[in-house]
Each structure stands twice: as structure tokens, then as C-alpha cells.
Design a protein around this motif. Structure first.
Motif, mmCIF file in Angstrom:
data_model
loop_
_atom_site.group_PDB
_atom_site.id
_atom_site.type_symbol
_atom_site.label_atom_id
_atom_site.label_comp_id
_atom_site.label_asym_id
_atom_site.label_seq_id
_atom_site.Cartn_x
_atom_site.Cartn_y
_atom_site.Cartn_z
ATOM 1 N N GLY A 1 0.840 -1.206 0.000
ATOM 2 C CA GLY A 1 0.000 0.000 0.000
ATOM 3 C C GLY A 1 0.869 1.248 0.000
ATOM 4 O O GLY A 1 2.095 1.195 -0.196
ATOM 5 N N ALA A 2 0.205 2.392 0.231
ATOM 6 C CA ALA A 2 0.946 3.661 0.273
ATOM 7 C C ALA A 2 1.752 3.739 1.569
ATOM 8 O O ALA A 2 1.407 3.103 2.565
ATOM 9 C CB ALA A 2 -0.040 4.815 0.204
ATOM 10 N N PHE A 3 2.809 4.508 1.534
ATOM 11 C CA PHE A 3 3.574 4.792 2.746
ATOM 12 C C PHE A 3 3.195 6.177 3.252
ATOM 13 O O PHE A 3 2.594 6.977 2.517
ATOM 14 C CB PHE A 3 5.078 4.730 2.455
ATOM 15 N N VAL A 4 3.578 6.453 4.490
ATOM 16 C CA VAL A 4 3.313 7.768 5.078
ATOM 17 C C VAL A 4 4.283 8.777 4.446
ATOM 18 O O VAL A 4 5.468 8.458 4.278
ATOM 19 C CB VAL A 4 3.563 7.685 6.608
ATOM 20 N N PRO A 5 3.799 9.971 4.065
ATOM 21 C CA PRO A 5 4.742 10.962 3.513
ATOM 22 C C PRO A 5 5.803 11.318 4.566
ATOM 23 O O PRO A 5 5.476 11.420 5.746
ATOM 24 C CB PRO A 5 3.854 12.182 3.230
ATOM 25 N N VAL A 6 7.033 11.468 4.123
ATOM 26 C CA VAL A 6 8.121 11.704 5.077
ATOM 27 C C VAL A 6 8.994 12.874 4.628
ATOM 28 O O VAL A 6 8.915 13.311 3.486
ATOM 29 C CB VAL A 6 9.037 10.471 5.227
ATOM 30 N N GLY A 7 9.834 13.314 5.529
ATOM 31 C CA GLY A 7 10.740 14.413 5.214
ATOM 32 C C GLY A 7 12.167 13.925 5.035
ATOM 33 O O GLY A 7 12.424 12.734 4.834
ATOM 34 N N ASP A 8 13.083 14.878 5.124
ATOM 35 C CA ASP A 8 14.498 14.581 4.859
ATOM 36 C C ASP A 8 15.102 13.590 5.848
ATOM 37 O O ASP A 8 15.994 12.822 5.499
ATOM 38 C CB ASP A 8 15.309 15.881 4.886
ATOM 39 N N MET B 1 -2.109 -7.602 -1.371
ATOM 40 C CA MET B 1 -1.811 -6.687 -2.479
ATOM 41 C C MET B 1 -2.402 -5.300 -2.224
ATOM 42 O O MET B 1 -2.387 -4.447 -3.116
ATOM 43 C CB MET B 1 -2.360 -7.261 -3.797
ATOM 44 N N ALA B 2 -2.923 -5.107 -1.008
ATOM 45 C CA ALA B 2 -3.507 -3.805 -0.605
ATOM 46 C C ALA B 2 -4.650 -3.397 -1.524
ATOM 47 O O ALA B 2 -4.784 -2.236 -1.890
ATOM 48 C CB ALA B 2 -2.422 -2.720 -0.545
ATOM 49 N N GLY C 1 -1.663 0.730 11.906
ATOM 50 C CA GLY C 1 -2.771 -0.175 11.577
ATOM 51 C C GLY C 1 -2.275 -1.580 11.406
ATOM 52 O O GLY C 1 -1.069 -1.832 11.420
ATOM 53 N N ARG C 2 -3.220 -2.466 11.224
ATOM 54 C CA ARG C 2 -2.890 -3.882 11.158
ATOM 55 C C ARG C 2 -2.329 -4.277 9.796
ATOM 56 O O ARG C 2 -2.755 -3.756 8.772
ATOM 57 C CB ARG C 2 -4.161 -4.702 11.389
ATOM 58 N N THR C 3 -1.359 -5.190 9.790
ATOM 59 C CA THR C 3 -0.889 -5.736 8.512
ATOM 60 C C THR C 3 -1.732 -6.990 8.231
ATOM 61 O O THR C 3 -2.145 -7.672 9.160
ATOM 62 C CB THR C 3 0.590 -6.202 8.615
ATOM 63 N N ALA C 4 -1.965 -7.231 6.950
ATOM 64 C CA ALA C 4 -2.764 -8.408 6.572
ATOM 65 C C ALA C 4 -2.074 -9.678 7.074
ATOM 66 O O ALA C 4 -0.847 -9.775 6.986
ATOM 67 C CB ALA C 4 -2.899 -8.451 5.058
#
Ligand SMILES: Cc1cc2nc3c(=O)[nH]c(=O)nc-3n(C[C@H](O)[C@H](O)[C@H](O)COP(=O)(O)O)c2cc1C
Length: 329
Positions: A118-125, A195-196, A310-313
Motif C-alpha cells: 500500500g501507500a507509505f506515510v509521507p516523510v521528510g528529509d 496486495m492492498a 494499523g494492522r498488517t494483513a
């Protein structure tokens, strides 16, 4: 050491990644360890006819066995086998337990590692810097947004090369578990949760890869519908996994698993981007921008990022009773 202890190591080895989650590893418990076989009936005839990815998967399983044994204080001597197959079982390696080994810190990551598609959390430097720390003799990190954007384009082009092959698509679909009613949902292959994909997406994927592929491809719609590359631009980084040319894929598989565990130990989730290595053009691009050293080949790649909470499948795996064999060679 007891047979129960060895069976426990095998159970942990079964958590290792395998191509399309085909789980080719079969194990025979021995008095002093185990023999590892490839179940040839699980070979991907179209995507992996020569068994390269099967061997990467088997090497990862053997590494899983070694990590589990190490936690219990055993070392493992590995002998590669070149014996004739017994039916569909091809002997791969004999793993002998030895006394006195220290636990490997990566063993602690084995039960929590899982593909994150799935998508990842947006992150910084800071996260991009943490990703850069993953650089190793066999790992290169691409973290610049410009390179990630181009990697997405390369992946879409590579993915299309594979997907327009009817045989490849049919084989992939046969390992996809698009409905929870599929009897193999929790056993093997790629289920929609792993496969999200939500229910609608899973139904759509089944149609696009199946009956509707030809009309959609003729209308120029199949390619954009299957494209996933744009999401890469939002990931933290791509990690390129390269090993020296001529290394046995079984050995590379152990290092592939170790790199994945290292990525997770650094707090990242990961999903494999095999098309980046399997397609000649994408491989040449990634090897160049990733400065894969001369004498090394790009074996595989990961997209990595911070997992959302959150939970992983739950993991789909065959029950232990189905991966143990008692055949005599
Ligand atoms: C050689 C190899 C190639 C793989 N290629 C891909 C890939 O292209 N895309 C993907 O999402 N996962 C890929 N995977 C990951 C497997 O699908 C995954 O390990 C398997 O489904 C088991 O799930 P888990 O990693 O969550 O335990 C690959 C794994 C291996 C060993």
C-alpha cells in the motif's frame, strides 16, 4: 537437538519471502538438521522458467532456517546438493546444525517482516537520510524525488512488457487470490489484502488481467489501468540489491532476505519491485543511476517507506504439514 526443535526452525523458515508466494521450499527433517528441496510443481513456467527466482526464494528460506537455529544457539553448515530430483522434489541443500552460535539480531525481525504494497506515510528529509544509511556493499539507495519519479516511469514501461504477454498474465492470475472465498486465500499466492486491494479493486484487477485485457489493450486503456509507477514518487526511497556476477542465486537469496530484514530493522516497510531488475532496459537504467559496481548485477529492488499505523494483513502460508516431506534420496 530434537525433531520438534528442527521443525520449529522450518516453521520460521517458511515466513521467508518467495516469488508470487509460491513457497517452493520443502523440508526433510534429519537427525542433525534438514534437507531442503525445491517443489518443482511450484515453478513459474512463464515468469521463471530457469528457476532463478525459485532459487532466490529457497536461499531466503535457508537463511530463515539459519536465523531460527542461531537464536536457539546452533550454527548451520550448508552443503549445496546436485542430486537428481525425486519426482518433483529437487534436492537443493543439506543444512547441518552445529553447536555454539550466537543469535543474529536480524532473527528478531523475521516474524514482523511482510510485504507492504500500500501507500507509505509521507516523510521528510530525516527519513530519506535514514534510508541512505542502508547503503552497503550490495545495496544502493535512490532517494531523490527526481529519480523516484523516473523509476516509476521505468517500472510502468517494464511492467507493461511483462503484462502484455498472455502467458505471464494467466500465470500471475492463477496465483492471485482475489476473493476471500478462494480456498487458497490464506495458504499461498497473492491475496487481495496482501496486495492492498479492496474488494472493488480486486474485482477490477481480475477483469483487466483476464477477460477484458484484449479489448482494453486495443483501446489503449489496459496500460494506464495497470500502471502503478506514480505511487513510487511518494515513497521514501528505492533500495537496489546487487550481488557479484556469478554468485549462485541460492546464496544471493540469503542476502536478499537479510537486506529486507535490515530495511525493516531500520523502521521501514518494503515491497519488492522485481520488474526493475528483470526488464533489461529498466535494469540498465537503475544500474547506471544507482552506480551498481562493475562486476555486480542488479538482482532485485525494493520500494521502501514508513508504514502507516494499523494492522498488517495476516500472512498466507501453507501449513507446516504440507511443507515437510519424508522421501528418501
Ligand atoms: C524473487 C522474488 C521476487 C519478488 N517479486 C515481487 C514483485 O515483483 N512484486 C511484489 O509485490 N512482490 C514480490 N516479491 C515478494 C513476494 O510476493 C512476497 O514475499 C510473498 O508474496 C510473501 O509475502 P510476504 O513478503 O508478505 O511474506 C518477490 C519475492 C521474491 C523472493
Amino acid at each position: 537437538m530434537t525433531a520438534d526443535e528442527i521443525t520449529g526452525f522450518i516453521a520460521e523458515a517458511s515466513l521467508a519471502p518467495s516469488v508470487h508466494n509460491v513457497q517452493p521450499a520443502r523440508w526433510r527433517v534429519e537427525a542433525d538438521g534438514a534437507t531442503l528441496f525445491e517443489d518443482g510443481s511450484r515453478r513459474l513456467a512463464v515468469a521463471d522458467p530457469r528457476g532463478h527466482d525459485a532459487l532466490i526464494s529457497l536461499g531466503a528460506s535457508a537463511e530463515g532456517f539459519r536465523l531460527a537455529a542461531g537464536r536457539a544457539g546452533y550454527g548451520v553448515d550448508t552443503e549445496l546438493l546436485d542430486w537428481p530430483a525425486i519426482g518433483c522434489l529437487r534436492p537443493i541443500a543439506r543444512l547441518r546444525l552445529t553447536l555454539g552460535s550466537e543469535a543474529d539480531p536480524l532473527a528478531a525481525i523475521v516474524t514482523s517482516r511482510a510485504s507492504h504494497r500500500g501507500a507509505f506515510v509521507p516523510v521528510g528529509d530525516a527519513a530519506r537520510e535514514a534510508a541512505s544509511a542502508l547503503v552497503a556493499d550490495d545495496a544502493t539507495v535512490l532517494a531523490s524525488p527526481k529519480l523516484l519519479l523516473e523509476a516509476g516511469r521505468q517500472l510502468d514501461a517494464a511492467g507493461w512488457t511483462f503484462m502484455r504477454d498472455d502467458g505471464f498474465r494467466h500465470e500471475l492470475l492463477s496465483w492471485m487470490r482475489l476473493s476471500r472465498r478462494d480456498p487458497n486465500w490464506s495458504r499461498d499466492g497473492l491475496n487481495a489484502a496482501a496486495m492492498a486491494m479492496g474488494r472493488m479493486e480486486a474485482t477490477g484487477a481480475g477483469l483487466v488481467l483476464g477477460h477484458l485485457f484484449s479489448p482494453l489493450a486495443s483501446a489503449g486503456l489496459a496500460k494506464p489501468l495497470l500502471a502503478e509507477g506514480s505511487r513510487i514518487a511518494k515513497d521514501t526511497a528505492i533500495v537496489l540489491f546487487h550481488r557479484f556476477d556469478g554468485e549462485a542465486p541460492f546464496t544471493s537469496g540469503a542476502h536478499f532476505y537479510r537486506l529486507w530484514l535490515r530495511i525493516e530493522a531500520a523502521g521501514f516497510g518494503a515491497a519488492v519491485l522485481a520488474a526493475l531488475a528483470d526488464d533489461a532496459e529498466a535494469n540498465a537504467w537503475a544500474s547506471e543511476v544507482g552506480r551498481v559496481p562493475a562486476g555486480h548485477r542488479l538482482v532485485n529492488a525494493f520500494r521502501i517507506g514508513r508504514r502507516p499505523a494499523g494492522r498488517t494483513a495476516p500472512r498466507a502460508r501453507l501449513p507446516i504439514g504440507e511443507i515437510l516431506v519424508s522421501t528418501t534420496a
